[in-house]
Design an enzyme around this catalytic site. Structure first.
Site, PDB file in Angstrom:
ATOM      1  N   LYS A 110       0.817  -1.218   0.000  1.00 47.95           N
ATOM      2  CA  LYS A 110       0.000   0.000   0.000  1.00 47.95           C
ATOM      3  C   LYS A 110       0.849   1.267   0.000  1.00 47.95           C
ATOM      4  CE  LYS A 110      -4.189  -2.119   1.610  1.00 47.95           C
ATOM      5  NZ  LYS A 110      -3.786  -3.546   1.738  1.00 47.95           N
TER       6      LYS A 110
HETATM    7  C1  PLP Z   1      -4.443  -4.636   1.216  1.00 51.97           C
HETATM    8  C2  PLP Z   1      -3.677  -5.901   1.108  1.00 51.97           C
HETATM    9  C3  PLP Z   1      -4.053  -6.930   0.206  1.00 51.97           C
HETATM   10  C4  PLP Z   1      -5.291  -6.843  -0.650  1.00 51.97           C
HETATM   11  O1  PLP Z   1      -5.194  -5.878  -1.656  1.00 51.97           O
HETATM   12  P1  PLP Z   1      -6.530  -5.373  -2.422  1.00 51.97           P
HETATM   13  O2  PLP Z   1      -6.083  -4.245  -3.266  1.00 51.97           O
HETATM   14  O3  PLP Z   1      -7.473  -4.940  -1.330  1.00 51.97           O
HETATM   15  O4  PLP Z   1      -7.055  -6.518  -3.194  1.00 51.97           O
HETATM   16  C5  PLP Z   1      -3.235  -8.043   0.117  1.00 51.97           C
HETATM   17  N1  PLP Z   1      -2.140  -8.180   0.894  1.00 51.97           N
HETATM   18  C6  PLP Z   1      -1.760  -7.227   1.773  1.00 51.97           C
HETATM   19  C7  PLP Z   1      -0.548  -7.460   2.614  1.00 51.97           C
HETATM   20  C8  PLP Z   1      -2.508  -6.055   1.918  1.00 51.97           C
HETATM   21  O5  PLP Z   1      -2.129  -5.119   2.808  1.00 51.97           O
END
Ligand code: PLP
Length: 466
Positions: A110
């Site tokens: 993120k």
């Molecule tokens: C947010 C997240 C996901 C999922 O991603 P999306 O964009 O919501 O599908 C997967 N793995 C980790 C470690 C995350 O923080």
């Protein structure tokens, strides 16, 4: 480039406006009004670029209302905080390439979007001489990435709610040890659902929202999706250059469908080079069931060892429905209304066939996830986190259906963020990266509040940028 809503209820708007709007005002999601075409010559020129240079090219395709110089500065600054010079390095382990997306300040993918979004918000506010207060709820990863994205910015305050004593110790410390005066952590005496309900109630108070200029950083913001398109293009170009792969498949641990939708956009940009996109889910498998059965229907959330994917309703899925329904906004709108009323969307045979051409899928249970971490470690000495393991296991399960081409599994978090699950799988904790060392000795700040909308409003009002 102009932007529209999946539900057809807004006049076309420029990029900058999409950033501030977040969710479209008609309740839909924002999308570009067309996909640019990237030619072969362009792609071969891109092959020689560094990650930030490539990000500038890809993002520029969708942004024509910020000068190239300013956009360059926003992007380059976003990736300065990463601890690897390639930003998203590719490593080969066993049969797969792992695309490490966890080299940002909070060790999850993120950061890639939120470092950029934080700079973008601050830039747009400065242009207007305005300020904003960001309000959000987190079960762990998003909150810390958002805080690191805007810490120290003088025209933004950020308020992040987390459930008191219910996020992992690492995640809590990552959020509460940030010393900047514009960061406000609120621990709610309740669950993550309580936090989300409070945030939603406050956003629904339109007078309060306007008075304090509340903004949001959740994954439906188009700028977040856009920033994530870059690493798909980066990995595909790199594998083409270095091992001659003409086709690259991606396995994506999926929750809200934001990350994999970025993969879909990348595929639309460079159709011939990106093959299957694998939707890898844990036991919360609404998206897998959609691809297997043609029915999008709500289940109940199960808690797993890959908590960032413990989601039933994938907030970005509506973006894909728009393309699946032939870019027909009225059909999207009707389908979403049906989903809200009946908790279910069914699609035609032809649409299901299309969805299966666009995506493959596998749902992986927790036992298999742990075994996958253990197996990869045994064979290659490499430790993956539980989210990444879901993607690796899905790729393994579907291997025979992926004919030619290289397979890339997205590593969405550093294993040290989920030490307990790793220990359960391999018998010891993963090594801690530099940024986590000494975290528990730093000063930690956090306001504990009851699960009560008025208490949170009062605190926000007292501490908001005026
Ligand atoms: C947010 C997240 C996901 C999922 O991603 P999306 O964009 O919501 O599908 C997967 N793995 C980790 C470690 C995350 O923080």
């Amino acid at each position: 480039m102009k932007y529209i809503s999946t539900r057809g209820g807004i006049a076309p708007i420029p990029f900058k406006e999409t950033v501030m709007m977040g969710l479209a005002t008609d309740g839909g999601l924002i999308l570009p009004d067309h996909f640019p075409v990237v030619g072969t010559r362009e792609l071969s020129r891109w092959q020689g670029l560094t990650y930030p240079e490539l990000a500038l090219e890809v993002i520029s395709l969708f942004v024509d209302d910020i000068s190239r110089n300013d956009l360059r500065a926003l992007i380059f600054k976003a990736y300065e905080s990463f601890d690897h010079k390639e930003i998203t390095p590719l490593v080969l382990t066993g049969n797969y390439y792992i695309l490490e997306l966890f080299h940002g300040p909070t060790l999850a993918f993120k950061d890639i979007a939120l470092q950029f979004l934080g700079n973008l918000f601050s830039y747009l506010l400065r242009e207007k001489g305005a300020t904003m207060n960001i309000l959000g709820a987190t079960s762990g990863d998003t909150g810390s990435a958002a805080i690191y994205g805007v810490r120290g910015k003088d025209n933004i305050n950020i308020f992040i709610l987390h459930p008191h004593n219910r996020v992992s110790p690492v995640q809590e410390l990552q959020m509460t040890t940030v010393p900047d005066a514009n960061v406000f952590n609120i621990a709610i005496e309740g669950t993550f659902d309580d936090c989300q309900a409070i945030v939603k109630a406050i956003f629904n108070d339109l007078a309060f929202k306007a008075r304090y200029r509340l903004g949001s950083v959740n994954s439906i913001n188009w700028a977040r999706v856009l920033a994530q398109v870059v690493y798909y293009v980066y990995a595909a170009l790199k594998l083409n250059k270095e091992v001659g792969a003409d086709l690259v498949h991606f396995s994506v641990p999926t929750g809200n469908f934001g990350d994999i939708f970025a993969g879909y956009v990348a595929k639309r940009l460079m159709e011939r080079h990106i093959g299957r996109l694998i939707i890898a889910t844990n036991e919360n498998n609404i998206l897998s069931r959609f691809i297997l059965e043609g029915k999008y229907s709500k289940g109940t959330v199960v808690q797993t060892i890959s908590p960032s994917m413990d989601i039933q309703i994938a907030s970005n899925f509506e973006r894909y429905l728009y393309y699946l329904f032939g870019e027909d906004c009225s059909r999207v709108k009707a389908a979403m209304e049906q989903f809200n009323e009946q908790g279910e969307i069914t699609i035609s045979k032809e649409q299901l066939a299309q969805a299966r051409r666009d995506f493959a899928t596998a749902s992986i249970d927790q036992q298999t996830t742990l075994e996958t971490i253990k197996e990869i470690y045994k064979q290659t000495d490499y430790i993956v986190d539980p989210h990444t393991a879901v993607g690796c296991a899905a790729a393994e399960k579907l291997r025979s259906s992926l004919k030619n081409g290289a397979v890339v599994c997205l590593a969405t978090a550093h294993p040290a963020k989920f030490p307990e699950a790793v220990k359960q799988a391999v018998g010891h904790f993963p090594p801690r990266p530099e940024s986590l060392k000494g975290l528990d000795k730093k000063n930690s700040r956090c306001k504990v509040l009851p699960a009560n909308v008025d208490a949170v409003k009062k605190y926000v009002a007292e501490n908001a940028l005026k």
